[in-house]
Each structure stands twice: as structure tokens, then as C-alpha cells.
Design a protein around this motif. Structure first.
Motif, PDB file in Angstrom:
ATOM      1  N   VAL A  36       4.784  -6.615  -2.067  1.00  0.00           N
ATOM      2  CA  VAL A  36       3.600  -7.445  -2.263  1.00  0.00           C
ATOM      3  C   VAL A  36       3.014  -7.666  -0.881  1.00  0.00           C
ATOM      4  N   ALA A  37       1.843  -7.135  -0.648  1.00  0.00           N
ATOM      5  CA  ALA A  37       1.287  -7.165   0.703  1.00  0.00           C
ATOM      6  C   ALA A  37      -0.236  -7.086   0.643  1.00  0.00           C
ATOM      7  N   PRO A  38      -0.902  -7.539   1.720  1.00  0.00           N
ATOM      8  CA  PRO A  38      -2.369  -7.464   1.734  1.00  0.00           C
ATOM      9  C   PRO A  38      -2.894  -6.058   1.508  1.00  0.00           C
ATOM     10  N   ARG A  39      -2.146  -5.060   1.982  1.00  0.00           N
ATOM     11  CA  ARG A  39      -2.550  -3.674   1.767  1.00  0.00           C
ATOM     12  C   ARG A  39      -1.319  -2.795   1.708  1.00  0.00           C
ATOM     13  N   ILE A  40      -1.122  -2.088   0.600  1.00  0.00           N
ATOM     14  CA  ILE A  40      -0.016  -1.155   0.444  1.00  0.00           C
ATOM     15  C   ILE A  40      -0.593   0.252   0.569  1.00  0.00           C
TER      16      ILE A  40
END
Length: 584
Positions: A36-40
Motif C-alpha cells: 500500500v503506497a502512494p505509487r506502486i
């Protein structure tokens, strides 16, 4: 080559922990959240654009009565179509195991469930397979099935009493002998060892069999409850769930005695305990007293929670439902068994309506029975609109409409009941509406010691349809309410981590790496519950209320998409979950 099975991109991720949401991507592989991350950066075999949408964990409903339905139905709706991905059965001390391989005992259990939870006995008689005797064998039967949601269950007290004590077990005045109590405790221990989440019981006068008999558990002593709940202690896990009259009693001495017994139960067993908490009109502030008791117990190190509802607990009335105001009119008895089209045609005739209006007024004047009184409480009776308003204003009640039209309230009722070919419903809030609003429910939801429960999904088939609680919890409290809205992150937390942790499920309820990929992608702008409707889709053509919702764009259970825009995909990834679950 794809790095992930699924990536949900750019949604407002509210992760279930109670912290505010943020725009992020969620990646899934092998049924587990891996990032879960701002941008994968890695691609997914499937990608979902969630821009402008809400992304949450799947909801966990710990208070359902799918005990019978799970034996024949894989969808477990209406829960599954309202964002729920995990359910708990075996609540309120009722269920179908253990059970001797006896037609008489099977019939008694069916009558019990029919009376307590308003599930058609004909449907249970045809749908239940009775492939089990012990509770462990019942779990094995569930384990062989596949569902749209994960399923866990508790050991119910009433069938256990009957299994060990015979006919005496159904008598609330009977105490088990020492040998019987030891046998029951051993069954609880074995059930938890086999995968039961805990033990449940009922102590309320409202729970009766189809024949009107009180459950044998009604007056169970502290000795009995401590022995049964204590049987779970050796394994170090297992919860106690119960419904008691404490929240609705006007007898302060009874309430004090009941709470003292529950304090001792929690203290002596060390097991987490939850009890039902609602607001009845007769004791509108009792819930505050009980929450204050829970606060004090928690301060003393006891794990006690109150199960509360996010809206009124109400009865749905209609010509196709179990109840409606015309049922107290003698002339309606001649119509009751006819086809709906004939009933609608008769009610449209002026002479029939005039007779019913007169008979209804006479019944209210001469009969003070609680059911008759309910059928004339027009100030708390509301037409059920679309979308459904679960905090209706008194100005929209049948009484207010009748005053504005200069007519008798029962005439307005007849007009509503005739809507849509006789299928329209009326709504009568029974609990949590003592002051005509949900301000007190808001206080309940703000307590750190409450959990949302009491949906009774799978039960009260002809009168109540509260499996849509999750939809109301989000749409009403975090979007629609003009004043006193509650934070979205709090309501998601209520529906996910808080309920999951209470029953020992630490592998779900939060969107975080290593946890199950139970996920909802929701359009909050359109989220809402559709009006309940009657369906005859139980075995033997049994009747039940069902309620769908709109706004759930995607629901995933264990990484498999089960519903798209409310339609089942055909996937059945749900399994029996045995006991508590640790995070991976």
C-alpha cells in the motif's frame, strides 16, 4: 510480465485502523495485500482505476444468523451484497449443533430458531442436511462448502443444553447436574479446539420458541456460565457473546444483579465478552448506565464490549411481510390467505376500506396487547421510500400525513400498502429512536468500547432486514447527516478492524502488507441501500426480506472479485475460518 495479481490505483485508501485516509495504490498477490503506497510501480495482471473512489478493507459482520442458510446457500446475501466479506454465525445462543440424530430434536431446534429468529421452519426443514451430531462435525460440514464470504461460528448454548440435558435442557427452571455441567463444558472445549470462535447465550425474555416457550438458557446461573465460558480458557482463546435483558429492563435491581453476574463471568474466565446494547423507549437512558459499567470494567482490565447498531432496529410491515396494521382487523382474516392480487383488489373497494377503518379503531380502543398497540403507533410508522431514510422526521410519519390530509391514519396505511401492486412496506423503529433521532446512537458509536453488531443477517426473515448496516454506517454517518457526521475513518474502523479483532481475526480488517486481500472499492457519491423487498427464494419457497445496495463497485474476498456493481461474479472464495487467525 505482471508483478501482481491486482493493483487498485489512486483511490482514497481508508485502511481500517481508524487513521485518516490518503490517496494510494493497493497491490495484491496470492490473496494477500503486498503493498500500500502512494505509487506502486509494478504492474498488475488486473488494474482498477479507483480515482475518486473509496478503498476499504472488506467488512466483518460478527452478529449474523446464517447457521441454517450456510448449509444450502453459498452467497449468504444480503450481507455479501453490502460489502461484507467475513461473517460470524452462532449468536444469541441458538443454532443447530450439537444435535442428536433424532427427528424430534431436529424439529425442536427448528421450532426454536423459527421462534427466536423468525426463519421459516419449512425452509429449515427442507434445507438442513443434518450431516452432523457434534459441533466439530457441524464445522466439518461447513468446511466442505464454498461461499462468497468467509464464515466463522460460535458454539450456541441452547442446543448444547438440549443435547446434554435432554428435555430438561429446554426448561429455564432446570439446573444441570455436576455431571451434565462437566459434559457441557467438555463440548465447549472440544468445539473451540475444533475451530469455534467462542460461546454464545441468551438471557432475554424476548427469545422464545415457535411454541412461545422461553429458552432454557434464560435463567442460567453464574455457575453454569462460568463453567462453560471457562472451558475456553485453557486454550487461551474464545469469546463470549450474549444478549441480556439488562439494556431494556426498567427494574434497576435486576440490572444491577445482571451486570454484577457478567462482571464475575468476565473476571473468572478472562475471556472477552460482548453483549447487545439498544435503546428501548421504556428505558431510554439505560444504555448510558451500561456503557459506564463497561468503562469501569475496562479500566479494571476486563475485555467487555457492547454490540450496537448504526441505526434504529425497526420492523418492516407490509401485505407480503409478517406484520402490518390491518392484521388486527377481523375482516382482514378472511383475506389473509388469498393471493396478493385478490387482497389488493379487495382493499381498493370503498366498502372494504370503510369496514377496516372502523374495525381498526375498535381494536385499538378495546385491546391493549403490545402487538395491537404497535399496530396503532402511527407517529412512529413511516412509508419506506427510495432511497431508504433510516432517520425519518416525525413530519413524514403516517400520523403527520393523516393530519395534513384530514384522514384517519389507517387510511394512509392502506394507501401505502397498496403501492407497487401491494409490495410496498412501512417502517417502524422499535429501538434506538426514543427521541425521534439518532443522536444517542451517535454517542454509542463514539464510545471506544462499542462494536457494530446486531445485524441479525439471515434472521427475522419477514420483519427485519438489517444486513445493510454497513451501507448505512458509511452513507448516513459519513455523508448524509446534516449535523453530527462521524469521520469516515471511524466508521470504516468500526466495520473492519474493530469487529475482526474482537473475535480474534488479526489477519483481516486492515489494508496492510501481509493481511488478507478482502477489499471494497466504493463510490461514496452513490452509496446507498435500496428498499428491502420480499423474495421467496428459501427452500420450500420460504419467504425472506432481501436488500441490495448501490455504490459498491468491486468487492474482493481473499483477492478474488466476488461482486461487481452489486452483481455476483460467480466466484466463491469464502471458506470456514476455524478459530482465531494471526497476521501472516
Amino acid at each position: 510480465m505482471s508483478e501482481h495479481d491486482l493493483v487498485i490505483r489512486g483511490g482514497l485508501v481508508v485502511d481500517g485502523t481508524g487513521t485518516p485516509g490518503s490517496v494510494a495504490d493497493v497491490a495484491v498477490r496470492d490473496g494477500v495485500v503486498v503493498a500500500v503506497a502512494p505509487r506502486i510501480d509494478g504492474r498488475g495482471h488486473r488494474e482498477i482505476d479507483a480515482d475518486g473512489l473509496l478503498v476499504t478493507p472488506g467488512f466483518v459482520d460478527i452478529h449474523t444468523h446464517f447457521d441454517g442458510q450456510a448449509a444450502w446457500d453459498s452467497l449468504l446475501a444480503p450481507s455479501s451484497v453490502n460489502g461484507v466479506t467475513s461473517v460470524v454465525l452462532g449468536n444469541c445462543g441458538v443454532g443447530f449443533a450439537p444435535a442428536h440424530r433424532s427427528d424430534d430434536e431436529h424439529e425442536w431446534l427448528i421450532r426454536m430458531m423459527e421462534g427466536v429468529e423468525d426463519i421459516p421452519g419449512t425452509a429449515l426443514s427442507e434445507g438442513l442436511t443434518w450431516e452432523w451430531e457434534t459441533f466439530g462435525e457441524y464445522l466439518d460440514t461447513l468446511a466442505a462448502r464454498r461461499f462468497s464470504v468467509d464464515v466463522g461460528t460460535q458454539m450456541p448454548h441452547a442446543p448444547l443444553r438440549a443435547y446434554v440435558m435432554g428435555e430438561r435442557g429446554a426448561d429455564p427452571a432446570e439446573e444441570p447436574t455436576d455431571a451434565e455441567l462437566a459434559s457441557m463444558a467438555e463440548h465447549v472445549r472440544a468445539a473451540v479446539e475444533a475451530g469455534a470462535l467462542g460461546f454464545s447465550t441468551s438471557r432475554t425474555v424476548n427469545h422464545r420458541t415457535r411454541d412461545g416457550d422461553a429458552l432454557g438458557t434464560r435463567h442460567s446461573s453464574g455457575r453454569e456460565l462460568q463453567a462453560l465460558a471457562g472451558a475456553m480458557s485453557a486454550g487461551g482463546h474464545g469469546v463470549v457473546q450474549l444478549v441480556s435483558d439488562a439494556y431494556l429492563s426498567t427494574d434497576g435491581d435486576h440490572v444491577a444483579s445482571e451486570l454484577a453476574m457478567l462482571t464475575e463471568l468476565a473476571t473468572s474466565t478472562g475471556r472477552p465478552l460482548s453483549l447487545s446494547l439498544q435503546q428501548p423507549d421504556a428505558a431510554p437512558d439505560r444504555w448510558r448506565e451500561i456503557l459506564a459499567w463497561i468503562d469501569a470494567c475496562t479500566a479494571d482490565g476486563l475485555a467487555i464490549k457492547a454490540q450496537v447498531a448504526p441505526r434504529p432496529i425497526g420492523v418492516l410491515m407490509g401485505l407480503t411481510a409478517s406484520l402490518h396494521p390491518l392484521m388486527i382487523c377481523p375482516s382482514f382474516a378472511a383475506l389473509a390467505g388469498r393471493p396478493l392480487t385478490e387482497i389488493v383488489g379487495a382493499l381498493a373497494r370503498p366498502e372494504v376500506r370503510a369496514t377496516l377503518v372502523a374495525e381498526h379503531a375498535e381494536a385499538l380502543r378495546t385491546d391493549t396487547a403490545p402487538l395491537t398497540t404497535l399496530m396503532g403507533t402511527f407517529g412512529r410508522l413511516f412509508p419506506l421510500g427510495d432511497p431508504v431514510d433510516y432517520e425519518p422526521s416525525p413530519s413524514t410519519s403516517v400520523a403527520a400525513l393523516a393530519r395534513s390530509q384530514g384522514r384517519a391514519p389507517i387510511e394512509v396505511v392502506i394507501d401505502v400498502l397498496l403501492g407497487n401492486g401491494g409490495t410496498d412496506l412501512l417502517y417502524s423503529p422499535l429501538f434506538n429512536y426514543a427521541h425521534g433521532n439518532l443522536d444517542d446512537v451517535r454517542e454509542m458509536l463514539l464510545s471506544p468500547h462499542t462494536i457494530i453488531g446486531l445485524s441479525d443477517a439471515g434472521a427475522h426473515c419477514g420483519a427485519v432486514c438489517d444486513a445493510s448496516f454497513p451501507t448505512t454506517a458509511l452513507s448516513l454517518w459519513s455523508r448524509d447527516r446534516a449535523t453530527g457526521q462521524l469521520p469516515l475513518e471511524l466508521m470504516v474502523h468500526h466495520l473492519t478492524q474493530r469487529t475482526a479483532r474482537h473475535v480474534g481475526w488479526h489477519d483481516r480488517g486492515v489494508l496492510a502488507p501481509g493481511l488478507r486481500a478482502d477489499i471494497n472499492v466504493i463510490d461514496m457519491a452513490t452509496l446507498g441501500a435500496r428498499p428491502p423487498r420480499i423474495a421467496h427464494d428459501l427452500p420450500a419457497g420460504g419467504r425472506r426480506l432481501v436488500q441490495t445496495a448501490h455504490g459498491y463497485r468491486h468487492t474482493f474476498t481473499g483477492g478474488a472479485e466476488t461482486f461487481t456493481d452489486g452483481e455476483h461474479t460467480g466466484a466463491l472464495p469464502g471458506r470456514l475460518v476455524r478459530g482465531p487467525q494471526a497476521a501472516r
